[in-house]
Enzyme design. Structure first.
Site, mmCIF file in Angstrom:
data_model
loop_
_atom_site.group_PDB
_atom_site.id
_atom_site.type_symbol
_atom_site.label_atom_id
_atom_site.label_comp_id
_atom_site.label_asym_id
_atom_site.label_seq_id
_atom_site.Cartn_x
_atom_site.Cartn_y
_atom_site.Cartn_z
ATOM 1 N N ASP A 1 1.630 -5.526 -1.340
ATOM 2 C CA ASP A 1 2.863 -5.037 -0.721
ATOM 3 C C ASP A 1 3.297 -3.761 -1.450
ATOM 4 O O ASP A 1 2.738 -3.413 -2.503
ATOM 5 C CB ASP A 1 3.920 -6.131 -0.827
ATOM 6 C CG ASP A 1 5.279 -5.697 -0.316
ATOM 7 O OD1 ASP A 1 5.335 -5.164 0.803
ATOM 8 O OD2 ASP A 1 6.261 -5.884 -1.048
ATOM 9 N N ASP B 1 6.488 -9.803 -2.522
ATOM 10 C CA ASP B 1 7.838 -10.153 -2.987
ATOM 11 C C ASP B 1 8.752 -10.679 -1.904
ATOM 12 O O ASP B 1 9.918 -10.938 -2.171
ATOM 13 C CB ASP B 1 8.503 -8.906 -3.602
ATOM 14 C CG ASP B 1 8.995 -7.944 -2.538
ATOM 15 O OD1 ASP B 1 8.208 -7.600 -1.621
ATOM 16 O OD2 ASP B 1 10.168 -7.544 -2.593
ATOM 17 N N ASP C 1 5.443 -11.410 3.206
ATOM 18 C CA ASP C 1 4.173 -11.556 2.497
ATOM 19 C C ASP C 1 3.618 -12.970 2.586
ATOM 20 O O ASP C 1 2.481 -13.220 2.175
ATOM 21 C CB ASP C 1 4.344 -11.171 1.027
ATOM 22 C CG ASP C 1 4.727 -9.713 0.855
ATOM 23 O OD1 ASP C 1 4.009 -8.853 1.393
ATOM 24 O OD2 ASP C 1 5.754 -9.437 0.203
#
Length: 227
Positions: free
Chosen positions: A10, A176, A180
């Site tokens: 990410d 985070d 995700d």
């Protein structure tokens, strides 16, 4: 020492400085030196992760806009269109609200499949209007994303993996946020940085002690060392 596994990373909250904004420049060298594919999977508009790959000096393997756009380095796949999201924005504005990005709205200028709304704007009316149009609102901690409920980062990873030639189960993922979770579900190992939301922490194999890029860099060091 073991061979590097493919990575799925990410951006916001994961490759960023501790204050939460801006890429931490310490990530560039490890990513450029990584010997396996590195997939940048983000909620950001399509051009941003492509530019990040350019700056990092790595192949352009990108899942953008929460899975709405996928780039395998050769082909671009669009998993949704922006028309429905634009209808939500029109109704949201007609109800007296604003997207909250200022006049130029560069956050959305190059977005292909969804629309992002500033976190300072009212959420519940946005969710209600989105639901009326068959869309969802995902709170990534950096923006409210008005999107088609079908595309997600995990599906995008599957597409990249099939075209590049690696197994998602061999990947290490770091993230985070709730967006995700779908990549965590498909990868062999998953890590949530310390600043992650509860959704990501519950879905990850391990919650890291360090936040933002500090956590990600620690994972890269451990994985490269064979831990």
């Amino acid at each position: 020492m073991t061979a590097d596994p493919p990575l799925v990373l990410d951006v916001d909250g994961t490759l960023t400085r501790l204050e939460g904004w801006g890429i931490d420049p310490r990530v560039f060298d490890p990513l450029r030196e990584w010997e396996a594919p590195v997939v940048i999977a983000t909620g950001k508009a399509f051009p941003y992760p492509v530019a990040l790959c350019h700056f990092a000096g790595i192949p352009e393997l990108v899942v953008a806009e929460n899975g709405g756009v996928v780039y395998t380095g050769e082909d671009v796949f669009y998993r949704a269109d922006r028309e429905a999201a634009e209808a939500v924005v029109e109704a949201y504005r007609a109800a007296g609200y604003d997207l909250g990005w200022g006049r130029e709205e560069t956050v959305n200028r190059w977005r292909e499949t969804e629309v992002a709304v500033n976190l300072e704007q009212p959420l519940e009316p946005l969710r209600e209007i989105a639901a009326e149009h068959g869309l969802e609102v995902v709170d990534t901690g950096y923006a409210y994303h008005v999107k088609d409920p079908e595309p997600n980062k995990g599906d995008g990873l599957e597409t990249v993996a099939a075209h590049v030639g690696f197994d998602p189960a061999d990947c290490v993922a770091v993230g985070d946020s709730i967006n995700d979770v779908s990549t965590f579900e498909r990868t062999g190992r998953s890590f949530a940085v310390a600043n992650a939301d509860d959704h990501a922490k519950r879905a990850a194999d391990e919650v890291l002690e360090d936040a933002h890029a500090d956590g990600t860099l620690a994972v890269l060091e451990r994985v490269r060392a064979g831990e």
